[in-house]
Design an enzyme around this catalytic site. Structure first.
Site, short mmCIF file in Angstrom:
data_model
loop_
_atom_site.label_atom_id
_atom_site.label_comp_id
_atom_site.label_asym_id
_atom_site.label_seq_id
_atom_site.Cartn_x
_atom_site.Cartn_y
_atom_site.Cartn_z
N GLU A 144 18.48 -17.17 -5.34
CA GLU A 144 18.92 -18.38 -4.63
C GLU A 144 17.90 -18.84 -3.60
O GLU A 144 17.73 -20.04 -3.35
CB GLU A 144 20.28 -18.12 -3.96
CG GLU A 144 20.87 -19.31 -3.21
CD GLU A 144 21.05 -20.55 -4.07
OE1 GLU A 144 21.93 -20.55 -4.93
OE2 GLU A 144 20.32 -21.54 -3.87
N ASP A 161 3.91 -24.88 -3.52
CA ASP A 161 5.22 -24.30 -3.23
C ASP A 161 6.35 -25.27 -3.62
O ASP A 161 7.33 -24.88 -4.25
CB ASP A 161 5.30 -23.94 -1.74
CG ASP A 161 6.58 -23.22 -1.38
OD1 ASP A 161 6.76 -22.08 -1.82
OD2 ASP A 161 7.43 -23.81 -0.68
N LYS A 193 0.80 -1.24 0.00
CA LYS A 193 0.00 0.00 0.00
C LYS A 193 0.83 1.28 0.00
O LYS A 193 0.46 2.25 -0.63
CB LYS A 193 -0.91 0.02 1.24
CG LYS A 193 -1.93 -1.09 1.23
CD LYS A 193 -2.65 -1.19 2.57
CE LYS A 193 -3.18 -2.59 2.81
NZ LYS A 193 -2.15 -3.56 3.20
N LYS A 211 9.21 -25.17 -6.71
CA LYS A 211 10.65 -25.37 -6.54
C LYS A 211 11.18 -26.45 -7.48
O LYS A 211 12.27 -26.31 -8.05
CB LYS A 211 10.95 -25.76 -5.09
CG LYS A 211 10.72 -24.62 -4.12
CD LYS A 211 10.85 -25.10 -2.70
CE LYS A 211 10.49 -24.00 -1.73
NZ LYS A 211 10.22 -24.47 -0.40
N1 LIG Z 1 9.54 -17.05 5.10
C1 LIG Z 1 10.39 -17.92 4.57
O1 LIG Z 1 10.95 -18.79 5.25
C2 LIG Z 1 10.72 -17.85 3.10
C3 LIG Z 1 11.70 -18.71 2.57
C4 LIG Z 1 11.99 -18.63 1.20
C5 LIG Z 1 11.29 -17.74 0.40
N2 LIG Z 1 10.32 -16.96 0.96
C6 LIG Z 1 9.57 -16.07 0.09
O2 LIG Z 1 9.72 -14.72 0.56
C7 LIG Z 1 8.57 -13.97 0.17
C8 LIG Z 1 8.07 -13.16 1.36
O3 LIG Z 1 7.67 -14.04 2.40
P1 LIG Z 1 7.24 -13.44 3.81
O4 LIG Z 1 7.08 -14.59 4.71
O5 LIG Z 1 8.15 -12.32 4.16
O6 LIG Z 1 5.79 -12.83 3.44
P2 LIG Z 1 4.95 -11.72 4.26
O7 LIG Z 1 5.40 -11.69 5.67
O8 LIG Z 1 3.52 -11.98 3.97
O9 LIG Z 1 5.37 -10.34 3.58
C9 LIG Z 1 4.99 -10.01 2.28
C10 LIG Z 1 5.21 -8.53 2.06
O10 LIG Z 1 4.99 -8.25 0.69
C11 LIG Z 1 4.14 -7.10 0.59
N3 LIG Z 1 3.43 -7.12 -0.68
C12 LIG Z 1 2.44 -7.95 -1.09
N4 LIG Z 1 2.07 -7.63 -2.34
C13 LIG Z 1 2.82 -6.59 -2.73
C14 LIG Z 1 2.91 -5.80 -3.91
N5 LIG Z 1 2.13 -6.04 -4.96
N6 LIG Z 1 3.80 -4.78 -3.96
C15 LIG Z 1 4.61 -4.51 -2.89
N7 LIG Z 1 4.57 -5.21 -1.74
C16 LIG Z 1 3.69 -6.24 -1.66
C17 LIG Z 1 3.24 -7.22 1.80
O11 LIG Z 1 2.62 -5.99 2.05
P3 LIG Z 1 1.24 -5.88 2.90
O12 LIG Z 1 1.64 -6.15 4.32
O13 LIG Z 1 0.80 -4.49 2.64
O14 LIG Z 1 0.34 -6.93 2.34
C18 LIG Z 1 4.28 -7.62 2.85
O15 LIG Z 1 5.00 -6.50 3.28
C19 LIG Z 1 7.54 -15.00 -0.34
O16 LIG Z 1 7.53 -14.98 -1.74
C20 LIG Z 1 8.07 -16.33 0.15
O17 LIG Z 1 7.76 -17.42 -0.69
C21 LIG Z 1 10.04 -16.97 2.28
N1 LIG Z 2 7.23 -22.25 2.11
C1 LIG Z 2 8.64 -22.04 2.06
C2 LIG Z 2 9.09 -21.11 3.13
C3 LIG Z 2 8.33 -19.84 3.07
O1 LIG Z 2 8.48 -19.35 1.77
C4 LIG Z 2 9.38 -23.33 2.22
O2 LIG Z 2 8.85 -24.22 2.83
O3 LIG Z 2 10.49 -23.45 1.77
#
Ligand SMILES: NC(=O)c1ccc[n+]([C@@H]2O[C@H](COP(=O)([O-])OP(=O)(O)OC[C@H]3O[C@@H](n4cnc5c(N)ncnc54)[C@H](OP(=O)(O)O)[C@@H]3O)[C@@H](O)[C@H]2O)c1
Ligand SMILES: N[C@@H](CCO)C(=O)O
Length: 359
Positions: free
Chosen positions: A144, A217, A46, A221
């Site tokens: 990565e 997911d 936002k 991968k």
């Molecule tokens: N968590 C893990 O262990 C992990 C591991 C590997 C990869 N990832 C990847 O990392 C990414 C983020 O994960 P997370 O756990 O950090 O998610 P999260 O906590 O839900 O955070 C997502 C963020 O993205 C923002 N967002 C959503 N749509 C957007 C847009 N169109 N433009 C700009 N900002 C936007 C959200 O804003 P709002 O709050 O305003 O909605 C929020 O700040 C995901 O793709 C996930 O697959 C995560």
């Molecule tokens: N769902 C991901 C972590 C969050 O992105 C994973 O299990 O590797």
């Protein structure tokens, strides 16, 4: 000395951890590599916060107080007006919509680092067009953390492939989220929905955990690794065991799922009660190169087997190749979690910086 200017899209678990790690590690990185990391703009879905000075420990309060609604074009105009160079856009969103902006960002001088797996798992056409755009504008794209969070899985697969090593199979526990969930669920008597809530609260799942539970997911991968070794596939071709019942799936709202997630309990309770004392549930992904088959499924493993003995949110990847024979390369460790993931993003940022100009 090099200054790199980052526009961070997404300040959730991963994005905010990245900011904190940059704050913690910035001077160490500067001293060892002469790279000065600037967070020029920080954005959620936002609002955008345009950072005039160096970011500091009060960034969260500043973001809330001084962020305001934005359009992507305004961010692009801002970096142009400020004459910022060495631009890197970090995608720490989980948004399918956001990745459609990559080409515009590239055309406007941005390199890209993505934790978001979507860009690499949309259609083959999107995947190839994106790479053409990168080549045309001489920009880099690193991701990565798309597989195994901070673990070096993609780089290892890329290096083996580049060196002509024939990869025959990749098999593993691809999901840190589901590893945590099934480790906890197999080993105690809590209900499935309690364990799921715990994993969500720890920031270990996708923002919508149905992306994990549906197998999408892990399917993404597998597809990402397959594409690294020139296997041309679409997500629809991955054979996936979906653990979300139809009436709670992605076509219904997330709040509907949240209110009714206890309905998952019965099915998983039955699977747990069928386990022998020395068995656990494990969520597996498998990429067979010769068969061209990509498969995601929930299986039973012996508790003392390599996959059965994994702990916490550990992922484990077995990479089989011609020369390694039947003793695979194994990459294992935390496969989810904000801090390991953001460290992987930071590492990608620094790799891109190596090739940027000194200014
Ligand atoms: N968590 C893990 O262990 C992990 C591991 C590997 C990869 N990832 C990847 O990392 C990414 C983020 O994960 P997370 O756990 O950090 O998610 P999260 O906590 O839900 O955070 C997502 C963020 O993205 C923002 N967002 C959503 N749509 C957007 C847009 N169109 N433009 C700009 N900002 C936007 C959200 O804003 P709002 O709050 O305003 O909605 C929020 O700040 C995901 O793709 C996930 O697959 C995560
Ligand atoms: N769902 C991901 C972590 C969050 O992105 C994973 O299990 O590797």
């Amino acid at each position: 000395m090099k200054t790199i200017n980052i526009v961070l899209f997404g300040v959730g678990n991963v994005g905010s951890s990245l900011i904190n790690q940059i704050l913690e590690s910035r001077s160490k990185i500067f001293n060892s590599s002469q790279i000065d990391i600037k967070l020029a703009v920080i954005v959620n879905s936002k609002i955008a916060f345009y950072n005039k000075d160096d970011i500091n420990n009060s960034w969260e309060a500043d973001f809330k107080s001084y962020g305001y609604p934005y359009k992507l074009s305004q961010i692009i105009n801002h970096v142009k007006k400020e004459k910022l160079t060495n631009l890197i856009a970090v995608d720490a969103t989980a948004s399918e919509k956001f990745v459609k902006n990559y080409k515009e960002l590239i055309r406007n001088g941005f390199n890209i680092v993505a934790a978001n797996k979507t860009a690499n798992s949309l259609s083959d056409k999107f995947y190839k067009d994106l790479r053409l755009e990168l080549k045309k504008h001489d920009k880099q794209f690193l991701y990565e953390t798309n597989v195994g969070a901070g673990l070096p899985v993609i780089k290892t697969v890329q290096d083996l492939h580049l060196a002509g090593e024939e990869i025959t199979k990749i098999r593993g526990i691809f999901s840190g989220s589901l590893s945590y969930i099934f480790n906890s669920f197999s080993s105690n008597n809590r209900t499935f929905s309690e364990v799921l809530d715990e994993a969500r609260n720890k920031g270990l799942t996708e923002p919508d955990p149905r992306i994990d539970l549906s197998g999408k997911d892990v399917g993404r991968k597998l597809l990402i690794l397959a594409r690294e070794i020139n296997i041309i596939k679409e997500l629809t071709e991955v054979k996936i065991e979906n653990l979300v019942p139809n009436h709670l799936n992605g076509k219904s709202s997330i709040s509907h799922f949240n209110e009714n997630q206890q309905e998952l309990n019965l099915n998983f309770e039955e699977r747990r009660s069928n386990l022998k004392a020395d068995e656990v549930l494990r969520h597996i992904g498998e990429l067979g190169v010769a068969s061209g088959q990509l498969e995601v499924k929930l299986v039973t493993e012996k508790r003392n087997s390599p996959f059965g003995s994994l702990q916490e949110a550990d992922a484990s990847f077995e990479i089989y190749t011609k020369n390694y024979g039947n003793r695979p390369i194994v990459i294992q460790g935390a496969g989810a979690g904000a801090r390991v993931t953001s460290r992987g993003v930071l590492s990608d940022l620094l790799k891109i910086s190596e090739k940027l100009e000194c200014i």
